[in-house]
Design an enzyme around this catalytic site. Structure first.
Site, PDB file in Angstrom:
ATOM      1  N   ASN A  31      49.926  38.480  34.989  1.00 53.31           N
ATOM      2  CA  ASN A  31      48.915  38.656  36.032  1.00 53.31           C
ATOM      3  C   ASN A  31      47.741  37.725  35.741  1.00 53.31           C
ATOM      4  O   ASN A  31      46.957  37.962  34.830  1.00 53.31           O
ATOM      5  CB  ASN A  31      48.458  40.120  36.044  1.00 53.31           C
ATOM      6  N   LYS A  37      45.219  37.199  37.542  1.00 55.00           N
ATOM      7  CA  LYS A  37      43.981  37.748  38.096  1.00 55.00           C
ATOM      8  C   LYS A  37      43.238  36.658  38.895  1.00 55.00           C
ATOM      9  O   LYS A  37      43.871  35.808  39.513  1.00 55.00           O
ATOM     10  CB  LYS A  37      43.131  38.380  36.999  1.00 55.00           C
ATOM     11  N   HIS A  87      46.649  47.956  40.931  1.00 52.54           N
ATOM     12  CA  HIS A  87      46.077  47.586  39.636  1.00 52.54           C
ATOM     13  C   HIS A  87      44.758  48.322  39.430  1.00 52.54           C
ATOM     14  O   HIS A  87      44.001  48.547  40.370  1.00 52.54           O
ATOM     15  CB  HIS A  87      45.851  46.067  39.560  1.00 52.54           C
ATOM     16  N   GLU A 142      41.977  47.537  38.324  1.00 57.39           N
ATOM     17  CA  GLU A 142      40.756  46.851  38.778  1.00 57.39           C
ATOM     18  C   GLU A 142      40.511  47.116  40.259  1.00 57.39           C
ATOM     19  O   GLU A 142      39.362  47.275  40.700  1.00 57.39           O
ATOM     20  CB  GLU A 142      40.855  45.347  38.485  1.00 57.39           C
ATOM     21  N   GLU A 195      49.264  50.969  32.471  1.00 60.20           N
ATOM     22  CA  GLU A 195      48.169  50.191  31.892  1.00 60.20           C
ATOM     23  C   GLU A 195      46.989  51.121  31.611  1.00 60.20           C
ATOM     24  O   GLU A 195      46.219  51.433  32.516  1.00 60.20           O
ATOM     25  CB  GLU A 195      47.722  49.102  32.867  1.00 60.20           C
ATOM     26  N   GLY A 254      41.602  44.060  28.928  1.00 62.59           N
ATOM     27  CA  GLY A 254      40.565  43.060  28.722  1.00 62.59           C
ATOM     28  C   GLY A 254      39.532  43.420  27.669  1.00 62.59           C
ATOM     29  O   GLY A 254      38.561  42.704  27.480  1.00 62.59           O
ATOM     30  N   SER A 262      46.013  44.252  27.055  1.00 66.20           N
ATOM     31  CA  SER A 262      45.782  43.465  25.840  1.00 66.20           C
ATOM     32  C   SER A 262      47.062  43.184  25.057  1.00 66.20           C
ATOM     33  O   SER A 262      47.069  43.167  23.824  1.00 66.20           O
ATOM     34  CB  SER A 262      44.727  44.149  24.948  1.00 66.20           C
TER      35      SER A 262
END
Length: 253
Positions: A10, A12, A96, A98, A166, A172, A212
């Protein structure tokens, strides 16, 4: 039932034309296990999808990072599933963390998006995961079960679904769930699928880990029995993504 290892990258909201060319060149030159061992999908930003697809080796595939919840129309800024199909983009990432956090995408909205994308012929990487507060309060399984239930309630055929677990607290941050923590949740998710969706689907659905993942920790994570691959963030923009793809061989041994 053997589940083929799956590695998604991904990207992003990253990249320029030159940077994208460089990443694709690295991938095209990489020696990695064959398609019967590992399925590799990279997910560039929308503006680079067709560019990457035109340059990328044929044994790797391309995913969009999102798509709209229904047919296109007066939805400024959105991309419809039909457009992705028209461009022969086979995969899409949906839900996702985010987007759930920053754009307030609810479990129900994500479930609707997954169902619509599947109905149009796309394959879906459906993301679930808990925040640090939820983990510390002991509600990890309740959270991911509710997220999965919202998807399961709308999906009848799981053949084209990959579940990506996730944990939000590691995305991150440089923190990573231990292999045992990842395995525990993946195992519980598979049990949930077995009890609520069906044994065959639980056995065949790939549950991949994200958060990560890097060249240093990928082999130990890949060795966990219920970890069927990875959704890689930052490391997918670097040459070490190739090492993560190679971790698929751990399953063969």
């Amino acid at each position: 039932m053997a589940r083929k290892f799956f590695v998604g990258g991904n990207w992003k909201c990253n990249g320029t034309t030159e940077e994208v060319k460089k990443i694709v060149t690295t991938l095209n030159e990489a020696e990695v296990p064959s398609e019967d061992v590992v399925e590799v999908v990279v997910s560039p930003p929308f503006v680079f999808l067709t560019f990457v697809k035109s340059l990328l080796r044929s044994d790797f595939h391309v995913a969009a990072q999102n798509c709209w919840v229904r047919k296109g129309g007066a939805f400024t800024g959105e991309i419809s599933a039909e457009m992705l199909v028209n461009l022969s983009i086979p995969w899409v990432i949906i839900g996702h963390s985010e987007r759930r956090a920053l754009l307030n995408e609810s479990n129900e909205f994500v479930g609707d998006k997954v169902a619509y994308a599947l109905s149009q012929g796309l394959k879906v990487i459906a993301c679930i995961g808990e925040t640090l507060e939820e983990r510390e309060s002991g509600s990890t399984m309740a959270v991911v079960a509710a997220q999965t239930k919202a998807i399961a309630g709308k999906v009848t055929n799981w053949d084209n679904v990959v579940l990506a677990y996730e944990p939000v607290w590691v995305i991150g941050t440089g923190k990573v769930a231990t292999p045992a923590q990842a395995q525990e949740v993946h195992c519980e998710l598979r049990k949930w699928l077995h009890e609520n969706v069906g044994g065959d689907i639980a056995a065949s659905t790939r549950i991949i880990y994200g958060g990560s993942v890097n060249g240093a920790n990928c082999k130990e994570l890949a060795a966990q029995p219920d970890v069927d691959g990875f959704l890689v963030g930052g490391a997918s923009l670097k040459p070490e993504f190739v090492d993560i793809i190679k971790a698929a061989t751990v399953k063969k041994n």
